[in-house]
Design a protein around this motif. Structure first.
Motif, mmCIF file in Angstrom:
data_model
loop_
_atom_site.group_PDB
_atom_site.id
_atom_site.type_symbol
_atom_site.label_atom_id
_atom_site.label_comp_id
_atom_site.label_asym_id
_atom_site.label_seq_id
_atom_site.Cartn_x
_atom_site.Cartn_y
_atom_site.Cartn_z
ATOM 1 N N LEU A 6 -63.361 26.652 18.643
ATOM 2 C CA LEU A 6 -63.542 25.535 17.722
ATOM 3 C C LEU A 6 -64.834 25.734 16.951
ATOM 4 O O LEU A 6 -65.883 26.004 17.544
ATOM 5 N N VAL A 7 -64.760 25.605 15.634
ATOM 6 C CA VAL A 7 -65.948 25.688 14.789
ATOM 7 C C VAL A 7 -65.986 24.422 13.941
ATOM 8 O O VAL A 7 -64.997 24.058 13.315
ATOM 9 N N SER A 8 -67.134 23.746 13.934
ATOM 10 C CA SER A 8 -67.287 22.531 13.132
ATOM 11 C C SER A 8 -68.638 22.561 12.435
ATOM 12 O O SER A 8 -69.579 23.208 12.900
ATOM 13 N N ARG A 9 -68.723 21.828 11.328
ATOM 14 C CA ARG A 9 -69.953 21.831 10.542
ATOM 15 C C ARG A 9 -70.127 20.480 9.872
ATOM 16 O O ARG A 9 -69.167 19.876 9.404
ATOM 17 N N ILE A 10 -71.372 20.033 9.816
ATOM 18 C CA ILE A 10 -71.735 18.808 9.104
ATOM 19 C C ILE A 10 -72.824 19.165 8.106
ATOM 20 O O ILE A 10 -73.835 19.781 8.477
ATOM 21 N N ASP A 11 -72.619 18.801 6.855
ATOM 22 C CA ASP A 11 -73.606 19.011 5.801
ATOM 23 C C ASP A 11 -74.024 17.659 5.246
ATOM 24 O O ASP A 11 -73.160 16.862 4.861
ATOM 25 N N LEU A 12 -75.320 17.422 5.193
ATOM 26 C CA LEU A 12 -75.857 16.206 4.588
ATOM 27 C C LEU A 12 -76.775 16.603 3.444
ATOM 28 O O LEU A 12 -77.631 17.475 3.616
ATOM 29 N N ARG A 13 -76.609 15.958 2.286
ATOM 30 C CA ARG A 13 -77.452 16.240 1.118
ATOM 31 C C ARG A 13 -77.865 14.918 0.476
ATOM 32 O O ARG A 13 -77.051 14.010 0.360
ATOM 33 N N THR A 14 -79.114 14.845 0.065
ATOM 34 C CA THR A 14 -79.603 13.651 -0.626
ATOM 35 C C THR A 14 -79.743 13.944 -2.110
ATOM 36 O O THR A 14 -79.845 15.107 -2.526
ATOM 37 N N SER A 15 -79.767 12.895 -2.914
ATOM 38 C CA SER A 15 -79.926 13.074 -4.356
ATOM 39 C C SER A 15 -81.331 13.570 -4.708
ATOM 40 O O SER A 15 -81.544 14.159 -5.762
ATOM 41 N N VAL A 16 -82.286 13.346 -3.813
ATOM 42 C CA VAL A 16 -83.662 13.807 -4.031
ATOM 43 C C VAL A 16 -83.774 15.318 -3.849
ATOM 44 O O VAL A 16 -84.595 15.977 -4.482
ATOM 45 N N GLY A 17 -82.927 15.912 -2.982
ATOM 46 C CA GLY A 17 -82.941 17.357 -2.774
ATOM 47 C C GLY A 17 -83.062 17.797 -1.332
ATOM 48 O O GLY A 17 -82.991 18.989 -1.032
ATOM 49 N N PHE A 18 -83.249 16.861 -0.397
ATOM 50 C CA PHE A 18 -83.313 17.227 1.015
ATOM 51 C C PHE A 18 -81.903 17.468 1.542
ATOM 52 O O PHE A 18 -80.946 16.819 1.104
ATOM 53 N N TYR A 19 -81.773 18.386 2.484
ATOM 54 C CA TYR A 19 -80.469 18.636 3.096
ATOM 55 C C TYR A 19 -80.624 19.028 4.560
ATOM 56 O O TYR A 19 -81.695 19.439 5.009
ATOM 57 N N ALA A 20 -79.537 18.896 5.298
ATOM 58 C CA ALA A 20 -79.460 19.315 6.698
ATOM 59 C C ALA A 20 -78.061 19.875 6.941
ATOM 60 O O ALA A 20 -77.076 19.332 6.440
ATOM 61 N N ASN A 21 -77.987 20.972 7.686
ATOM 62 C CA ASN A 21 -76.717 21.588 8.078
ATOM 63 C C ASN A 21 -76.697 21.736 9.586
ATOM 64 O O ASN A 21 -77.652 22.253 10.167
ATOM 65 N N LEU A 22 -75.634 21.283 10.204
ATOM 66 C CA LEU A 22 -75.429 21.438 11.641
ATOM 67 C C LEU A 22 -74.105 22.159 11.845
ATOM 68 O O LEU A 22 -73.071 21.722 11.336
ATOM 69 N N THR A 23 -74.149 23.276 12.565
ATOM 70 C CA THR A 23 -72.943 24.051 12.850
ATOM 71 C C THR A 23 -72.793 24.175 14.365
ATOM 72 O O THR A 23 -73.760 24.452 15.064
ATOM 73 N N HIS A 24 -71.564 23.956 14.845
ATOM 74 C CA HIS A 24 -71.267 24.075 16.270
ATOM 75 C C HIS A 24 -70.063 25.000 16.435
ATOM 76 O O HIS A 24 -69.094 24.904 15.685
ATOM 77 N N GLN A 25 -70.150 25.904 17.404
ATOM 78 C CA GLN A 25 -69.026 26.773 17.734
ATOM 79 C C GLN A 25 -68.818 26.775 19.235
ATOM 80 O O GLN A 25 -69.738 27.100 19.990
ATOM 81 N N PHE A 26 -67.613 26.414 19.659
ATOM 82 C CA PHE A 26 -67.232 26.523 21.067
ATOM 83 C C PHE A 26 -66.283 27.698 21.203
ATOM 84 O O PHE A 26 -65.301 27.802 20.458
#
Length: 107
Positions: A6-26
């Motif tokens: 299983l591979v999953s990913r969450i991407d968060l981006r703000t209009s200001v320019g900050f971002y975060a990426n979380l990736t998980h692989q089982f």
């Protein structure tokens, strides 16, 4: 092949320019020989990256930091199936941190 992967990913981006990426692989346990008597244990890999990206005229600027293998799992990056003398494993890196600056030119 493992019975479950299983591979999953969450991407968060703000209009200001900050971002975060979380990736998980089982990856479920994997048989390492034809007799199915030796297995690599299942494992969870978690990677996390934070950054800021902004465009200034014709230039893109990105600053980021991240961590690979956040849970510090022991796993094999490549298994040698049916290996001689039980040498099945190619150890993968433990938890490691990185960072950088990226500059791009738009034309």
């Amino acid at each position: 092949m493992p019975p479950h992967n299983l591979v999953s990913r969450i991407d968060l981006r703000t209009s200001v320019g900050f971002y975060a990426n979380l990736t998980h692989q089982f990856t479920d346990k994997i048989p390492l020989n034809d007799a199915n008597t030796v297995f690599q244990d299942s494992y969870n890999l978690v990677n996390l990256r934070f950054g800021f990206v902004r465009t200034f005229g014709g230039l893109d600027l990105e600053v980021f930091v991240g961590v690979d293998n956040l849970l510090d799992e022991s796993y094999s990056l490549g298994n040698d199936l049916n290996a001689f003398a039980g040498r099945f494993y190619q150890p993968a890196p433990t938890r490691n941190w990185y960072g950088g600056v990226k500059l791009g030119l738009n034309y």
